[in-house]
Write a protein that holds these residues in place. Structure first.
Motif, PDB file in Angstrom:
ATOM      1  N   ASN A 271      35.681  44.596  41.009  1.00 34.61           N
ATOM      2  CA  ASN A 271      37.036  44.261  41.448  1.00 34.61           C
ATOM      3  C   ASN A 271      37.196  42.753  41.622  1.00 34.61           C
ATOM      4  OD1 ASN A 271      39.685  45.321  42.283  1.00 34.61           O
ATOM      5  ND2 ASN A 271      39.156  44.313  44.210  1.00 34.61           N
ATOM      6  N   TYR A 272      36.145  42.079  42.081  1.00 35.38           N
ATOM      7  CA  TYR A 272      36.250  40.639  42.290  1.00 35.38           C
ATOM      8  C   TYR A 272      36.231  39.881  40.977  1.00 35.38           C
ATOM      9  CZ  TYR A 272      35.721  42.157  46.999  1.00 35.38           C
ATOM     10  OH  TYR A 272      35.910  42.810  48.178  1.00 35.38           O
ATOM     11  N   VAL A 273      35.551  40.399  39.985  1.00 36.93           N
ATOM     12  CA  VAL A 273      35.631  39.804  38.647  1.00 36.93           C
ATOM     13  C   VAL A 273      37.070  39.892  38.154  1.00 36.93           C
ATOM     14  CG1 VAL A 273      34.877  40.005  36.241  1.00 36.93           C
ATOM     15  CG2 VAL A 273      33.221  40.316  38.105  1.00 36.93           C
ATOM     16  N   ILE A 274      37.684  41.047  38.373  1.00 38.81           N
ATOM     17  CA  ILE A 274      39.073  41.246  37.976  1.00 38.81           C
ATOM     18  C   ILE A 274      39.991  40.298  38.733  1.00 38.81           C
ATOM     19  CG2 ILE A 274      40.986  42.914  38.064  1.00 38.81           C
ATOM     20  CD1 ILE A 274      38.750  45.096  37.546  1.00 38.81           C
ATOM     21  N   VAL A 275      39.778  40.141  40.037  1.00 38.88           N
ATOM     22  CA  VAL A 275      40.602  39.243  40.849  1.00 38.88           C
ATOM     23  C   VAL A 275      40.479  37.805  40.362  1.00 38.88           C
ATOM     24  CG1 VAL A 275      40.853  38.228  43.159  1.00 38.88           C
ATOM     25  CG2 VAL A 275      40.653  40.703  42.892  1.00 38.88           C
ATOM     26  N   VAL A 276      39.260  37.377  40.050  1.00 37.15           N
ATOM     27  CA  VAL A 276      39.049  36.011  39.550  1.00 37.15           C
ATOM     28  C   VAL A 276      39.801  35.805  38.237  1.00 37.15           C
ATOM     29  CG1 VAL A 276      37.312  34.442  38.577  1.00 37.15           C
ATOM     30  CG2 VAL A 276      36.863  35.622  40.741  1.00 37.15           C
ATOM     31  N   LEU A 277      39.650  36.755  37.312  1.00 35.93           N
ATOM     32  CA  LEU A 277      40.338  36.635  36.021  1.00 35.93           C
ATOM     33  C   LEU A 277      41.852  36.648  36.186  1.00 35.93           C
ATOM     34  CD1 LEU A 277      38.099  38.949  33.817  1.00 35.93           C
ATOM     35  CD2 LEU A 277      38.207  36.442  33.779  1.00 35.93           C
TER      36      LEU A 277
END
Length: 186
Positions: free
Chosen positions: A125-131
């Motif tokens: 989820n945090y990878v998604i948030v960063v992107l």
């Protein structure tokens, strides 16, 4: 309608999606509490909400106030990435099911999820948030917002959120403490 107006519609749609997430999160929190769960890492949550709100408001404000143009060579790929992030967000929610939450909630005995994206990435989820924090503002070249969000989000995630989640996951891995009540015989 102008590209800036379409961008505002896009950001408004993302804001609505975030409100839907909060409704889902509240339901999951209530269910987790009913199963003996407890919230941890509360201190950074208001900052996280403020940061995500600032991303949405800042992107629209920057486009309007700085007259940022829509550059098709940048805007279309960033739109595709931002939309992919929305899909990824719901893949995460579906994978975690009742364990998904915007809060950090520990439910004793629930165990850590290791399927779906979680097989390959510990915090997808945090990878998604960063992107998304990069892609959404760059749909309409709001590069200042993308930069400020990315830096602030890195501080929040790396300094507070991920360590708090890792501690919660460690709590899940620990055996439950023995019941301190004396055993009753029948």
């Amino acid at each position: 309608m102008t590209s800036a107006a379409w961008f505002t519609v896009l950001v408004a749609a993302v804001a609505i999606e975030r409100l839907v997430e909060l409704v889902i999160s509240r339901r999951h929190l209530a269910a987790a509490i009913a199963r003996g769960g407890y919230e941890t890492g509360k201190g950074h949550f208001p900052a996280m909400v403020a940061l995500h709100t600032a991303l949405l408001v800042g992107a629209v404000a920057e486009v309007g106030l700085a007259d940022r143009p829509f550059l098709p060579a940048l805007g279309w790929p960033m739109l595709a990435l931002a939309l992919a992030c929305q899909v990824g967000r719901y893949v995460v929610i579906a994978t975690l099911g009742q364990q998904w939450n915007t809060r950090i909630v520990v439910v004793p005995g629930a165990g850590a999820v290791r399927r779906g994206l979680y097989r390959w990435v510990e915090h997808p989820n945090y990878v998604i948030v960063v992107l998304e924090g990069i892609a959404l503002p760059l749909v309409h070249t709001a590069w200042v917002t993308a930069t400020l969000f990315t830096v602030a989000n890195a501080v929040l995630l790396l300094g507070f959120r991920i360590p708090a989640e890792d501690r919660a996951l460690e709590d899940l891995r620990q055996p439950a403490p023995a019941d301190p009540r004396p055993e009753t015989r029948r």
